[in-house]
Enzyme design. Structure first.
Site, mmCIF file in Angstrom:
data_model
loop_
_atom_site.group_PDB
_atom_site.id
_atom_site.type_symbol
_atom_site.label_atom_id
_atom_site.label_comp_id
_atom_site.label_asym_id
_atom_site.label_seq_id
_atom_site.Cartn_x
_atom_site.Cartn_y
_atom_site.Cartn_z
ATOM 1 C CG ASP A 99 54.880 70.355 73.649
ATOM 2 O OD1 ASP A 99 55.914 70.258 73.203
ATOM 3 O OD2 ASP A 99 54.828 71.390 74.845
ATOM 4 C CB CYS A 147 61.636 70.769 71.142
ATOM 5 S SG CYS A 147 61.640 69.269 72.023
#
Ligand code: SAH
Length: 480
Positions: A405, A432
């Site tokens: 992540d 993201c």
């Protein structure tokens, strides 16, 4: 094409910064991209070029000839000026469609995943039921306008001028009450002592930012005042008045389900640098606790003012559930959670795995992760501080599943190499930034991994950002 020329164009897309994008045909027959602030896809408008580059230009919206079908009246009166929500003038379904399209485009164009394959594996975007009042963290710059009025609010898009804020429909409602109650306190103090409020240009004055964090499941609120000075300069009498104002603000709202909202901690963060960075390195608690609590998927976390924590708790639970689903654990696996922050993904997976290793670069976050494991009685999670690409090596054995992540820049190439060398059956990639996600997926694909499933999560409603969760498996393994 020259500056100040006017054209009629149709807006087709929206940029990361929220500007509408249309195209003009050049004399040579090529396409020339035009970025138009405040225009949304579908708008037919008259624009005036303000800056012309080689292959693109910026333009001002002069007249909206026909509004696009998806144009809506934003719920927030500051939407056009605020740099935060760049897409609020677009209907929520249209925002979602754009985000999905952006991720798909990146995965095909940069990632090399064939479009038909993508259509077959991508799950529909995970939307918010009510895309408002979701943000658990707010940061308000503080300043004074030319008439001596204290302004607490937000920066106007792409500038550092502060616009005073009455209400923000994406933050927890307690924020509106906090601003309303502390503004008069700060104004009265500023009238006595103008040095109280920071001036960015002259780098003088004390109070620069106000940060708030709300634990949605606990109702606990922490407020952090960022100051350009030492704690003792933030005087005792002022501290008391602000504490009273904060308590009054909290008493006006209830969190979801009738839960009372309480101010559980107030801190000062010291930032004396002339910088755009909001937080300095030192934080001292002046009232109450130095952390708030929040629960995600049955695991209770303690969060300090400076730790990274996902800003949308409702969507985060859905995202982590998807990570667990993609990881498909049955209790006997070893999982690596790289870029683990305060261990939220590690701890939400630990009860379904034999062992979880979390790696994170920020020492405080690792301390928080270890504490959070102990608080929840989880003893099969170990946390290491360092760069994921350095700590995760083949000397630690082969995991059954690697979860990554990373921040926007994506995974370090060295880490991708390690993953390929170790060859875990499953890689779950949470991202993201779809562009770096696609870049890394291409690298993993070259090493034999295949994208099996993907879903976009709307974590940042009304902005152009989103999270994407992907499952990759070794080409010869099946997804389940
Ligand atoms: N998984 C966590 C955090 C994700 S944000 C969550 O969902 O809350 C990305 C994290 O990566 C941040 O905490 C950041 O500090 C960390 N980070 C950035 N570069 C890193 C690196 N090279 N190695 C390990 N962690 C890194």
């Amino acid at each position: 094409m020259k500056k100040n020329e006017q054209y009629e164009i149709t807006i087709e897309d929206i940029s990361n910064e929220g500007a509408g994008i249309g195209h003009l045909q050049t004399d040579e027959g090529g396409l020339f991209a035009v970025f138009v602030k405040d225009a949304v896809p579908g708008d037919r408008c008259l624009v005036q070029l303000t800056k012309v580059k080689k292959s693109y230009a910026f333009a001002r919206l002069m007249k909206l000839i026909t509004p696009g079908e998806d144009r809506v009246q934003p719920l927030c009166k500051n939407a056009a000026r605020c740099g935060g929500c760049t897409m609020m003038q677009l209907s929520y379904p249209a925002q979602l469609a754009l985000k999905e399209k952006k991720v798909k485009d990146c995965l095909t164009r940069i990632g090399g995943v064939p479009a038909e394959e993508l259509d077959a594996i991508m799950e529909p975007i995970e939307r918010m039921e009510i895309p408002f009042y979701f943000r658990n963290k707010m940061q308000f710059p503080v300043g004074v306008d030319k008439d001596g009025r204290v302004q607490i609010g937000f920066y106007a898009g792409r500038t550092h001028s502060i616009i005073d804020l009455e209400r923000c429909p994406i933050g927890h409602p307690v924020n509106d009450c906090i601003l309303r109650h502390i503004r008069p306190v700060l104004q009265a103090e500023y009238d006595k002592d103008p040095n109280l409020i920071y001036n960015e240009e002259s780098h003088t004055g004390l109070l620069r930012h106000i940060l708030t964090r709300v634990g949605y499941t606990s109702g606990e609120v922490m407020v952090c005042f960022v100051i350009n000075g030492e704690p003792e300069e933030f005087r005792e009498s002022l501290r008391q008045k602000l504490a009273d104002a904060l308590q009054a603000a909290a008493s006006e709202v209830v969190a979801g389900g009738g839960l009372a909202v309480t101010i559980t901690g107030v801190s000062l963060n010291i930032n004396k640098e002339k910088t755009n960075r909001i937080l300095g390195d030192r934080t001292v608690t002046i009232f109450g606790a130095d952390v708030i609590r929040d629960t995600l998927l049955g695991v209770e976390f303690e969060i300090s003012p400076v730790s990274f924590y996902q800003v949308n708790p409702v969507q985060t639970e859905k995202l982590y559930k998807k990570v667990a689903e993609y990881a498909g654990l049955s209790g006997g696996e070893t999982v690596w959670d790289l870029y683990c922050g305060i261990g939220t993904i590690s701890l939400s997976l630990a009860r379904q795995a034999k062992k979880v290793f979390g790696v994170e670069i920020v020492p405080q976050a690792i301390e928080d992760a270890k504490k959070n494991a102990r608080r929840n009685g989880i003893d099969n999670a170990e946390f290491y501080c360092g760069k994921a690409e350095d700590v995760a090596t083949d000397s630690h054995g082969t995991p059954d599943c690697v979860v990554v992540d990373p921040p926007r820049k994506g995974c370090d190439p060295k880490l991708i190499e390690t993953i390929l060398k170790l060859s875990p059956p499953k890689v779950v990639y949470v991202s993201c930034d779809p562009a770096t996600l696609a870049r890394d997926i291409k690298l993993l694909a070259a090493g034999g991994y295949r994208l099996q499933k993907a879903q976009v999560f709307d974590q940042f409603c009304h902005s152009s950002h989103c999270e994407t969760c992907c499952l990759l498996t070794k080409a010869n393994d099946s997804a389940d």
